[in-house]
Design an enzyme around this catalytic site. Structure first.
Site, PDB file in Angstrom:
ATOM      1  CB  THR A 326      -3.465   4.127   9.043  1.00  0.00           C
ATOM      2  OG1 THR A 326      -2.787   5.028   7.820  1.00  0.00           O
ATOM      3  CG2 THR A 326      -5.263   3.529   8.292  1.00  0.00           C
ATOM      4  CG  ASP A 327       0.736   4.102  13.726  1.00  0.00           C
ATOM      5  OD1 ASP A 327       1.300   5.694  14.008  1.00  0.00           O
ATOM      6  OD2 ASP A 327       0.618   4.175  14.839  1.00  0.00           O
ATOM      7  CD1 TRP A 328       4.203   9.541   9.897  1.00  0.00           C
ATOM      8  CD2 TRP A 328       1.999   8.945  10.588  1.00  0.00           C
ATOM      9  NE1 TRP A 328       3.169  10.408  10.077  1.00  0.00           N
ATOM     10  CE2 TRP A 328       1.880  10.498  10.225  1.00  0.00           C
ATOM     11  CE3 TRP A 328       0.160   8.605  10.725  1.00  0.00           C
ATOM     12  CZ2 TRP A 328       0.739  11.652  10.855  1.00  0.00           C
ATOM     13  CZ3 TRP A 328      -0.676   9.712  11.062  1.00  0.00           C
ATOM     14  CH2 TRP A 328      -0.115  11.123  11.181  1.00  0.00           C
ATOM     15  CG  LEU A 330      -0.579   0.989   7.895  1.00  0.00           C
ATOM     16  CD1 LEU A 330      -0.321   2.056   8.905  1.00  0.00           C
ATOM     17  CD2 LEU A 330      -1.982   0.825   8.490  1.00  0.00           C
TER      18      LEU A 330
END
Length: 613
Positions: A326-328, A330
């Site tokens: 995931t992007d940072w 979440l």
């Protein structure tokens, strides 16, 4: 630094990572990575497997030490995340001296050897070979060779040059122990206001695909192996069409929209990257609004939470079985000093961290970027909300990349080699040539004497703004007033609105693309005194319309030093850049344009424009 090895009764050298004096299958360098993964997976505790599924920010000691105090961005002492939480993936921030960077990396790997099964650490990084310093997305080159931003690589229109860059960057990364790249960025630059366009390859999906594959080949080589840097291609399924150009790091930018019906354009680069073997893929923060794919509405939750996107489109549709990270952040809000950056839980803000993590796993992700809250996942397993089999599924993918990179056999680097490799003279020369070559000449008017403004003649008296005086002196005589000059040279940054409420926000160039009217009026007075050459640093497509009536020459750059710019403008290194995106005529045109559509019907300058001199 060399790892300690034993010799098996069969005469095979191996690392005794669990300290039992026996060459277990996962320690056997003769076996296939898949077999070694299965053996190790069966040995790991639940806590060790869960630790694999988190990747957090880490900061290195400038003296090569492992930091035991949380830094400006890191959240915990290094020993706590390595030895207690069992994390083995870290996103490193500032690295200055290559020898100290290598020393720090080796110290980190030595700490990892103290864990029950000696699982080596994988160090990752955001891009760090260009000019933009933004702790949220990229770092300036410092000791590494310096190149244009990816937009500048796109302006070169040369896949071989992109692969050369990536291969050089690979060698420099590997020298200091960085074995994972949180790039390339494959988003399309279709919304001019969006803050992250400098990290893209521009607006055209075909060009983005071609250059993205070349980039991947340079970093990973033909396949992920002992000399590779494993790439995380992002942001699936295309992060460019942000509503009103606002960035999805922030609550006001959470929506992605497709008013032009061009979702397929944004998805286009990813099938080729999957086919080319990207080790990992990262979904974006954005929450699709009003999107239908194959007649089915897509749930309006952030892409990292979206099972239709991660499992349906990526895993089942494209057949991707690699790592999804995931992007940072979440899951949890990030508090730094007196600022906060809310968790990017777009569309699921009502869920608590447990519910967010559960939904991310259900969507199909393997690793939580920017998080170290292992206790939440352990609690979810204890509650029966996440099965250990689901943990194994992700742990298997993450371990396979480590084995393919050769980290279990030798994760250490040579300090002397790092000092020699990083910033090597030929690497710097190649980056410098790319900086100059990417300069894009948009206007080159013929003056009263019948000669065009460019290339610049030697020996001119030059009035300069935002250009180092020593660089000007190499090509002419610096003067302090336009009235005393034969030529004025001014460097401008593309306009943006200053924002600083949320953590990281001040680094992101967002908002209006119009130059302030006072600046335009002042430059017009300069042009009345002598011919005016303007360079605009195009991290976003600035509205250049007000500059056209009075500039003798107008160029765009995407990460070019003052010295490289002058070498281009004098023709010593011929500028050959072509625009990687359309430049709009006005902000009214920008506001009226669908965020997902590449280019305009009637731009001021068109994708591909660029003059030779």
């Amino acid at each position: 630094m060399e790892p300690v090895r034993l010799t098996s009764p069969e005469g095979v050298e191996f690392r005794d990572l669990n300290g039992n004096g026996v060459m277990d299958p996962y320690e056997d360098p003769r076996l296939a990575p898949e077999a070694r993964v299965e053996d190790l997976l069966a040995r790991l505790s639940l806590e060790e497997k869960v630790g694999l599924m988190f990747q957090t920010v880490i900061e290195a000691g400038a003296d090569g030490s492992v930091l035991e105090q949380p830094g400006a961005i890191s959240k915990s002492p290094t020993s706590a995340v390595v030895l207690d939480k069992h994390l083995t993936h870290f996103n490193v921030h500032a690295l200055d001296d290559p020898r100290m960077a290598a020393r720090w990396h080796n110290a980190l790997q030595a700490m990892a050897e103290r864990t029950p099964h000696g699982v080596p650490v994988t160090v990752s990084t955001d891009p760090r070979h260009a000019f933009i310093e933004n702790a949220g997305v990229s770092f300036t080159a410092t000791a590494f060779s310096q190149w244009p931003e990816p937009l500048g690589l796109a302006a070169l229109r040369d896949a071989d040059a992109v692969r050369e860059f990536a291969d050089i960057a690979r060698q420099e990364y590997v020298a200091v122990g960085i074995r994972a790249a949180l790039h390339p960025t494959l988003d399309l630059a279709t919304e001019p206001r969006w803050a992250r366009q400098a990290g893209t390859f521009g607006q055209d999906p075909r060009l983005v695909t071609e250059l993205g594959v070349a980039y991947l080949r340079g970093f990973q080589q033909d396949r992920v192996g002992a000399g590779s840097v494993a790439c995380t291609s992002k942001h699936f399924p295309g992060g460019g069409p942000q509503k009103d150009g606002e960035d999805a790091h922030f609550p006001y930018g959470r929506e992605q929209v497709y008013p032009g019906g061009r979702f397929a354009d944004h998805l286009e680069p990813f099938p080729a990257m999957v086919e080319a073997g990207t080790a990992a893929i990262m979904p974006y923060y954005g929450m699709p609004v009003g999107l239908e794919v194959d007649g089915e509405p897509v749930e309006e939750v952030g892409f990292g939470y979206n099972r239709q996107v991660v499992t349906g489109m990526l895993r089942e549709g494209l057949g991707f079985d690699g790592v999804v990270v995931t992007d940072w952040e979440l899951v949890n809000d990030n508090h730094v000093g007196d600022q906060v950056l809310p968790a990017r839980a777009w569309g699921v803000e009502h869920l608590d961290p447990h519910g967010r993590m559960e939904l991310i796993l259900h969507a199909g992700a393997d690793q939580f970027g920017g998080e170290e809250c292992v206790e939440i996942l352990l609690d979810l397993v204890a509650q029966g909300r996440v099965t250990e089999a689901r943990v194994d599924e992700s742990a298997r993918r993450l371990l396979l990349v480590k084995f393919r990179l050769g980290l279990f056999d030798d994760p250490y680097v040579d300090e002397d080699a790092a000092a020699v490799t990083v910033g090597r003279d030929d690497f710097r020369a190649a980056g410098y040539a790319a900086q100059a070559g990417s300069v894009t000449v948009l206007r080159n008017e013929v003056g009263p004497g019948g000669a065009p403004a460019l290339p610049l003649r030697p020996g001119l008296r030059i009035y300069a703004e935002n250009v180092a005086e020593d660089v000007v002196r190499r090509h002419g005589t610096p003067v302090s007033r336009p009235e005393d000059a034969d030529l004025a040279l001014v460097r401008l940054s593309a306009p943006y609105d200053v924002r600083s409420d949320l953590f990281l926000e001040s680094w992101f160039h967002q908002g209006s693309l119009d130059f302030p009217p006072g600046l335009v009026a002042r430059l017009r007075r300069v042009a009345a005194a002598c011919p005016l050459v303007v360079d605009v640093i195009l991290d976003r497509p600035a509205v250049l319309t007000p500059l056209l009536p009075f500039t003798a020459a107008l160029v765009g750059t995407y990460g070019t030093s003052d010295a490289a710019l002058l070498d281009a403008l004098t023709g010593r290194i011929g500028p050959r850049g072509r625009l990687p995106f359309d430049l709009p005529r006005s902000m009214d045109q920008v506001r009226a344009h669908p965020e997902d559509v590449p280019g305009y019907d009637d731009p001021l300058f068109r994708f591909g424009d660029g003059l030779t001199i």
